[in-house]
Design a protein around this motif. Structure first.
Motif, short mmCIF file in Angstrom:
data_model
loop_
_atom_site.label_atom_id
_atom_site.label_comp_id
_atom_site.label_asym_id
_atom_site.label_seq_id
_atom_site.Cartn_x
_atom_site.Cartn_y
_atom_site.Cartn_z
N ASN A 73 -10.22 1.22 -9.35
CA ASN A 73 -9.75 2.32 -8.53
C ASN A 73 -8.60 1.88 -7.63
O ASN A 73 -8.53 0.71 -7.23
N THR A 74 -7.72 2.80 -7.32
CA THR A 74 -6.64 2.52 -6.38
C THR A 74 -7.14 2.75 -4.96
O THR A 74 -7.51 3.89 -4.63
N PRO A 75 -7.19 1.73 -4.14
CA PRO A 75 -7.66 1.94 -2.75
C PRO A 75 -6.58 2.57 -1.89
O PRO A 75 -5.41 2.17 -1.94
N PHE A 76 -6.95 3.57 -1.10
CA PHE A 76 -6.00 4.24 -0.22
C PHE A 76 -6.40 4.00 1.23
O PHE A 76 -7.56 4.21 1.61
N LYS A 77 -5.44 3.58 2.03
CA LYS A 77 -5.70 3.35 3.45
C LYS A 77 -5.49 4.62 4.27
O LYS A 77 -5.98 4.74 5.39
N ALA A 78 -4.74 5.56 3.71
CA ALA A 78 -4.49 6.82 4.40
C ALA A 78 -4.46 7.94 3.36
O ALA A 78 -3.88 7.77 2.28
N ARG A 79 -5.07 9.08 3.68
CA ARG A 79 -5.17 10.19 2.74
C ARG A 79 -4.61 11.46 3.38
O ARG A 79 -4.97 11.80 4.51
N PHE A 80 -3.76 12.15 2.62
CA PHE A 80 -3.19 13.41 3.09
C PHE A 80 -3.41 14.49 2.03
O PHE A 80 -2.60 15.41 1.89
N ILE A 101 -1.09 4.91 0.22
CA ILE A 101 -1.15 6.25 0.79
C ILE A 101 -1.43 7.26 -0.31
O ILE A 101 -0.76 7.25 -1.35
N LEU A 102 -2.40 8.13 -0.09
CA LEU A 102 -2.66 9.24 -1.01
C LEU A 102 -1.94 10.46 -0.46
O LEU A 102 -2.36 11.02 0.55
N PRO A 103 -0.83 10.86 -1.10
CA PRO A 103 -0.05 11.97 -0.54
C PRO A 103 -0.68 13.32 -0.84
O PRO A 103 -1.75 13.41 -1.46
N GLY A 104 0.00 14.38 -0.43
CA GLY A 104 -0.48 15.72 -0.70
C GLY A 104 -0.41 16.06 -2.18
O GLY A 104 0.06 15.26 -3.00
N LEU A 105 -0.86 17.25 -2.51
CA LEU A 105 -0.95 17.69 -3.91
C LEU A 105 0.38 18.25 -4.39
O LEU A 105 0.94 19.16 -3.76
N ASP A 106 0.88 17.73 -5.52
CA ASP A 106 2.06 18.29 -6.17
C ASP A 106 1.66 19.63 -6.79
O ASP A 106 0.83 19.68 -7.70
N LEU A 107 2.23 20.72 -6.31
CA LEU A 107 1.85 22.05 -6.76
C LEU A 107 2.60 22.51 -8.01
O LEU A 107 2.36 23.62 -8.49
N GLU A 159 -0.49 6.57 13.77
CA GLU A 159 0.13 5.45 13.06
C GLU A 159 0.23 5.73 11.56
O GLU A 159 1.24 5.41 10.91
N GLN A 160 -0.81 6.33 10.98
CA GLN A 160 -0.78 6.67 9.56
C GLN A 160 0.32 7.69 9.25
O GLN A 160 1.03 7.58 8.25
N ILE A 161 0.45 8.68 10.11
CA ILE A 161 1.47 9.71 9.90
C ILE A 161 2.86 9.11 10.01
O ILE A 161 3.75 9.39 9.18
N GLU A 162 3.07 8.25 11.01
CA GLU A 162 4.39 7.63 11.17
C GLU A 162 4.70 6.71 9.98
O GLU A 162 5.84 6.65 9.52
N HIS A 163 3.67 6.01 9.49
CA HIS A 163 3.87 5.15 8.32
C HIS A 163 4.26 5.99 7.10
O HIS A 163 5.17 5.62 6.33
N LEU A 164 3.60 7.12 6.91
CA LEU A 164 3.93 8.01 5.81
C LEU A 164 5.39 8.45 5.90
O LEU A 164 6.13 8.42 4.89
N VAL A 165 5.82 8.85 7.08
CA VAL A 165 7.19 9.32 7.26
C VAL A 165 8.19 8.21 6.96
O VAL A 165 9.23 8.43 6.33
N GLU A 166 7.87 6.99 7.40
CA GLU A 166 8.75 5.85 7.11
C GLU A 166 8.88 5.62 5.61
O GLU A 166 9.98 5.37 5.09
N VAL A 167 7.76 5.71 4.89
CA VAL A 167 7.78 5.51 3.43
C VAL A 167 8.59 6.61 2.76
O VAL A 167 9.43 6.34 1.87
N LEU A 168 8.38 7.86 3.17
CA LEU A 168 9.09 8.98 2.55
C LEU A 168 10.58 8.93 2.83
O LEU A 168 11.41 9.37 2.01
N ALA A 169 10.95 8.40 3.99
CA ALA A 169 12.36 8.32 4.35
C ALA A 169 13.10 7.37 3.43
O ALA A 169 14.34 7.49 3.28
N ARG A 170 12.42 6.43 2.82
CA ARG A 170 13.04 5.45 1.92
C ARG A 170 13.10 5.91 0.47
O ARG A 170 13.71 5.26 -0.38
N VAL A 171 12.42 7.05 0.13
CA VAL A 171 12.43 7.53 -1.23
C VAL A 171 13.82 8.10 -1.55
O VAL A 171 14.33 8.92 -0.79
N PRO A 172 14.43 7.68 -2.66
CA PRO A 172 15.78 8.16 -2.96
C PRO A 172 15.80 9.66 -3.27
O PRO A 172 14.89 10.21 -3.86
N SER A 173 16.87 10.30 -2.85
CA SER A 173 17.06 11.72 -3.16
C SER A 173 17.53 11.89 -4.59
O SER A 173 18.08 10.96 -5.19
#
Length: 451
Positions: free
Chosen positions: A62-69, A406-412, A434-448
């Motif tokens: 299983n993939t362990p997740f430290k934060a779930r959204f 991080i387990l992100p939200g559901l792709d609709l 802290e989890q929310i800020e970490h998520l935002v930092e990760v998403l900010a690095r995802v290429p457009s």
């Protein structure tokens, strides 16, 4: 059920008591030609230590997740240790189903309390013992509405209903000849009132609407109820995140005739998809058509408080062709956990917990919308779930989140063409700043996406 091995001497004593020489003699009613005269083709047995090691190896995949959204019908909430401790008390232990009240008072009492709590939360008068999950609760509410609304054969379902619930509805309604499911469109994330009014007529038995709906948006129940009442249709509110009932107006007081949905958020864990806890509450005038069981409180000849099965459709066990439903069991253990959780929280605690969920979701949404690739497609109020449109690379987003635990939200995207590149996010009391800020930092690095 536990495996209790027996010694050869115990096996011999059992066979002697029965009056046979061998265990195989108990199969005398099965013709020889149908018996298997060899050992089963199974691997050699393992020791307990070896089995545990093998199971742990599977768990490590299983993939362990430290934060779930992720929410979308299964929500990760904090469960106090007291819930796990209290469900092990012997008062709740009883065999099978509580037909004999003299030996089932513990089970009957906690079911009665659970029913009472769900009625308080939904603003309706009668609740049943419990149903399998939110999807089957929708089915039972719809069929109950048809039984009550004689000669009405159409069920209107808002497109905002959980898509899995809608699938369960279609599966169960289709075999009923003459019944029709009609979907009402959405507008800006909520039920399109113009489309609803256009589809309401004298053949509509009930309108099913999410509260909040699958997209997290809060429907205007009073307006929907007012429209439905013009043609005598019932309004059924469907709640997939029961904790929202600690934040919003109770559906019964907002115009709903029935309230159903999923209550696993109360003291239960997602656990890879279950068990779940469907609920259904109705007005007192409709209690005779409610499926399953209803436990009532009474007093014996000495004046002592006791609990009994007040209403239970015996046809479900004897005259099955007259049954209101195939529901004949209840999620007793799951409902017990919900009962204990709600009583530990109390009204103020539940409201405070719901407020924390709403605040976390508001903060998460605000931080996501600061990123250039995120936009808000809907403006409706929400509880702890909301949708964002994403203009970046969805595959890269999912991969980046998984890499960071991080387990992100559901792709609709798979659910509707109009929801392509939309994400359903959820925040609960377990999501820290802290989890929310970490998520935002990760998403900010995802290429457009270029071009």
């Amino acid at each position: 059920m536990r495996y209790l091995p027996t010694a050869p001497s115990e096996d011999r004593a059992l066979l002697d008591a029965i009056g046979v020489q061998r265990a195989e003699d108990l199969l005398s009613g099965i013709p020889e030609s149908l018996r298997l005269h060899r050992d089963l083709n199974l691997p050699a047995c393992l020791s307990e230590q070896e089995v545990l090691a093998q199971v742990q190896g599977l768990a490590d995949l299983n993939t362990p997740f430290k934060a779930r959204f992720l929410g979308a019908g299964a929500y990760d909430h904090f469960v106090p240790a007291a819930v796990d401790q209290m469900i092990s008390r012997q008062e709740w232990f009883t065999a099978y189903t509580p037909y004999q009240p003299e030996i089932s008072q513990g089970t009957l009492q906690h079911i009665f309390e659970y029913q009472t709590l769900m009625c308080d939360l939904t603003g309706l008068e009668v609740g049943n013992a419990s149903l399998y999950d939110g999807g089957t609760a929708c089915v039972e509410a719809a069929l109950m509405a048809v039984r009550l609304q004689k000669k009405r054969n159409t069920i209107l379902v808002s497109q905002g209903l959980h898509p899995h619930y809608l699938e369960v509805l279609c599966t169960n309604i289709t075999p009923h000849e003459g019944l029709k499911l009609v979907v009402v469109d959405l507008k800006d994330g909520v039920t399109d009132m113009d489309d609803l009014r256009a589809k309401l007529d004298g053949d509509v038995a009930a309108v099913l609407v999410g509260y909040p709906n699958f997209l997290g948006c809060v429907e205007d129940l009073p307006a929907i109820s007012e429209a439905a009442k013009t043609c005598g249709a019932f309004v059924v509110s469907v709640t997939q995140e029961a904790l929202s009932l600690g934040w919003f107006e109770a559906p019964g007081r907002a115009g709903a005739d029935m309230a159903c949905g999923e209550a696993m958020s109360f003291g239960n864990r997602p656990s890879f998809g279950g068990p779940f806890l469907g609920f259904l509450t109705v007005k007192d005038a409709h209690k005779r058509e409610i499926p399953g069981r209803v436990v009532g409180q009474t007093r014996d000849l000495d004046g002592t408080t006791g609990y009994v099965l007040t209403l239970t459709a015996r046809e479900q066990h004897i005259r099955r062709d007259k049954a209101t439903s195939n529901i004949c069991s209840n999620q007793g253990l799951v409902a017990l956990r919900a009962n204990i959780y709600l009583q530990l929280a109390g009204p103020e605690g539940l409201a405070g917990l719901a407020a924390r969920n709403a605040a976390k979701a508001q903060f998460l949404r605000a931080r996501l919308l600061e990123l250039p690739d995120f936009a808000a497609p809907f403006g409706a109020p929400f509880f702890n779930e909301f949708v964002t449109e994403y203009k970046g690379d969805m595959k890269a987003l999912l991969a980046s989140c998984a890499k960071e635990g991080i387990l992100p939200g559901l792709d609709l995207t798979p659910y509707a063409p109009s929801l392509k590149n939309h994400i359903l996010w959820c925040a609960t009391e377990l999501n820290t700043r802290e989890q929310i800020e970490h998520l935002v930092e990760v998403l900010a690095r995802v290429p457009s996406v270029v071009g």
